[in-house]
Design an enzyme around this catalytic site. Structure first.
Site, PDB file in Angstrom:
ATOM      1  N   LYS A  65       0.836  -1.217   0.000  1.00 38.07           N
ATOM      2  CA  LYS A  65       0.000   0.000   0.000  1.00 38.07           C
ATOM      3  C   LYS A  65       0.864   1.257   0.000  1.00 38.07           C
ATOM      4  CE  LYS A  65      -4.266  -1.931   1.613  1.00 38.07           C
ATOM      5  NZ  LYS A  65      -3.821  -3.234   2.162  1.00 38.07           N
ATOM      6  N   ASP A  68       3.810   7.230  -0.574  1.00 37.86           N
ATOM      7  CA  ASP A  68       4.969   8.066  -0.247  1.00 37.86           C
ATOM      8  C   ASP A  68       5.261   8.970  -1.442  1.00 37.86           C
ATOM      9  OD1 ASP A  68       7.445   8.967   0.974  1.00 37.86           O
ATOM     10  OD2 ASP A  68       7.396   7.110   2.143  1.00 37.86           O
ATOM     11  N   PRO A  70       7.091  10.156  -4.920  1.00 32.84           N
ATOM     12  CA  PRO A  70       7.349   9.275  -6.076  1.00 32.84           C
ATOM     13  C   PRO A  70       8.648   8.488  -6.000  1.00 32.84           C
ATOM     14  CG  PRO A  70       6.449  11.366  -6.814  1.00 32.84           C
ATOM     15  CD  PRO A  70       6.673  11.512  -5.340  1.00 32.84           C
ATOM     16  N   PRO A 167     -11.197  -7.201  -1.758  1.00 34.84           N
ATOM     17  CA  PRO A 167     -11.152  -7.738  -0.396  1.00 34.84           C
ATOM     18  C   PRO A 167     -12.418  -7.403   0.385  1.00 34.84           C
ATOM     19  CG  PRO A 167      -9.958  -5.676  -0.476  1.00 34.84           C
ATOM     20  CD  PRO A 167     -10.603  -5.853  -1.822  1.00 34.84           C
ATOM     21  N   GLY A 168     -12.560  -8.102   1.526  1.00 37.33           N
ATOM     22  CA  GLY A 168     -13.710  -7.834   2.393  1.00 37.33           C
ATOM     23  C   GLY A 168     -14.627  -9.035   2.485  1.00 37.33           C
ATOM     24  N   GLY A 173     -17.382  -9.522   6.139  1.00 32.61           N
ATOM     25  CA  GLY A 173     -18.831  -9.554   5.964  1.00 32.61           C
ATOM     26  C   GLY A 173     -19.377  -9.890   4.596  1.00 32.61           C
TER      27      GLY A 173
HETATM   28  P1  OMP Z   1      -9.373 -10.657   5.497  1.00 28.89           P
HETATM   29  O1  OMP Z   1     -10.313  -9.601   5.985  1.00 28.89           O
HETATM   30  O2  OMP Z   1      -8.712 -11.419   6.603  1.00 28.89           O
HETATM   31  O3  OMP Z   1      -9.995 -11.545   4.443  1.00 28.89           O
HETATM   32  O4  OMP Z   1      -8.150  -9.910   4.792  1.00 28.89           O
HETATM   33  C1  OMP Z   1      -8.347  -8.951   3.802  1.00 28.89           C
HETATM   34  C2  OMP Z   1      -7.030  -8.612   3.142  1.00 28.89           C
HETATM   35  O5  OMP Z   1      -7.264  -7.644   2.135  1.00 28.89           O
HETATM   36  C3  OMP Z   1      -5.987  -8.019   4.071  1.00 28.89           C
HETATM   37  O6  OMP Z   1      -4.709  -8.447   3.618  1.00 28.89           O
HETATM   38  C4  OMP Z   1      -6.123  -6.519   3.876  1.00 28.89           C
HETATM   39  O7  OMP Z   1      -4.900  -5.837   4.071  1.00 28.89           O
HETATM   40  C5  OMP Z   1      -6.522  -6.450   2.393  1.00 28.89           C
HETATM   41  N1  OMP Z   1      -7.343  -5.278   2.028  1.00 28.89           N
HETATM   42  C6  OMP Z   1      -8.526  -5.018   2.681  1.00 28.89           C
HETATM   43  O8  OMP Z   1      -8.978  -5.774   3.545  1.00 28.89           O
HETATM   44  N2  OMP Z   1      -9.249  -3.912   2.340  1.00 28.89           N
HETATM   45  C7  OMP Z   1      -8.853  -3.041   1.382  1.00 28.89           C
HETATM   46  O9  OMP Z   1      -9.546  -2.080   1.099  1.00 28.89           O
HETATM   47  C8  OMP Z   1      -7.648  -3.312   0.679  1.00 28.89           C
HETATM   48  C9  OMP Z   1      -6.946  -4.445   0.967  1.00 28.89           C
HETATM   49  C10 OMP Z   1      -5.822  -4.755   0.070  1.00 28.89           C
HETATM   50  O10 OMP Z   1      -5.264  -3.823  -0.516  1.00 28.89           O
HETATM   51  O11 OMP Z   1      -5.521  -5.916  -0.186  1.00 28.89           O
END
Ligand code: OMP
Length: 214
Positions: A65, A68, A70, A167-168, A173
């Site tokens: 992520k 910073d 460039p 993700p999510g 949820g």
């Molecule tokens: P779990 O919630 O355990 O399934 O993990 C979700 C993964 O996605 C983690 O590695 C978070 O760092 C990543 N993630 C998010 O949960 N939300 C985001 O908005 C972005 C990321 C990501 O960039 O991967």
């Protein structure tokens, strides 16, 4: 290594030890299309874990992520690529100069809108503008499975060329398959796999549900 959709899911390997990382990956690898390695694992082990995971023959996404200036962003991406990462996740809110510099060093995914509730405080209102930047410099974007309606909108903004990883799912949820049905290419799953009693079985079931969604 190219990212191909065969299972529809990406393993988020946020575990704390090398042993656990290798054990979970050994179990889940055949049911995931990529392995995402981020700060929890790299800071608790070291960057060489990325090279070690390459033996599973899956693309590695370094989730640093990057947010910073460039030149520093570019050097972070160079280091990740040097360690064996195929893609690096970079923040978009820091601006086009950072995204462009990072894209000079490696293939990148740009975070458009995050999955947690706090993303609505600042990020969400600029997500479409971030996607515009991503269209010029990135392989894909990160968009929230927790808000499938936003995936639909961000897919419309991104066109067909950008890959959307989402993700999510499970622990945050969203249900497996919802993000893909809304237009994502891959769903990212961490705790739902590495926190499961039987990670292999969990990955296999999630992959089956994800595949039935596309
Ligand atoms: P779990 O919630 O355990 O399934 O993990 C979700 C993964 O996605 C983690 O590695 C978070 O760092 C990543 N993630 C998010 O949960 N939300 C985001 O908005 C972005 C990321 C990501 O960039 O991967």
């Amino acid at each position: 290594m190219a990212l191909k959709r065969e299972n529809g899911i990406i393993l988020a390997l946020d575990v704390d030890t090398r042993e656990k990382a290798l054990e979970i990956t050994r179990e889940a690898a055949e049911f995931v299309d990529a392995i995402k390695v981020g700060y929890p694992l790299v800071l608790n082990t070291d960057l060489s874990i990325i090279g070690e995971l390459k033996k599973f023959q899956k693309p590695i996404i370094a989730d640093f992520k990057v947010a910073d200036i460039p030149i520093v962003g570019q050097r972070i991406c160079e280091a990740a690529k040097g360690a064996g990462a195929d893609f690096v996740i970079v923040h978009g809110f820091v601006g086009e100069d950072v995204v462009k510099a990072c894209s000079n060093a490696s293939k990148i995914f740009v975070v458009a809108e995050m999955s947690h509730p706090g993303a609505l405080d600042f990020m969400a209102k600029d997500a479409e503008s971030i996607v515009e930047i991503a269209r010029k410099h990135a392989f894909g974007i990160v968009a929230p499975a927790t808000r499938p309606e936003r995936i639909r909108e961000l897919r419309a903004a991104s066109g067909a060329d950008l890959k959307i990883i989402s993700p999510g799912v499970k622990a945050q949820g969203a249900s497996v398959g919802d993000a893909i049905r809304a237009g994502a290419d891959f769903e990212i799953i961490g705790r739902g796999i590495y926190g499961a009693r039987e990670p292999k079985k969990a990955a296999e079931e999630f992959s089956k549900s994800a595949r039935s969604a596309y």
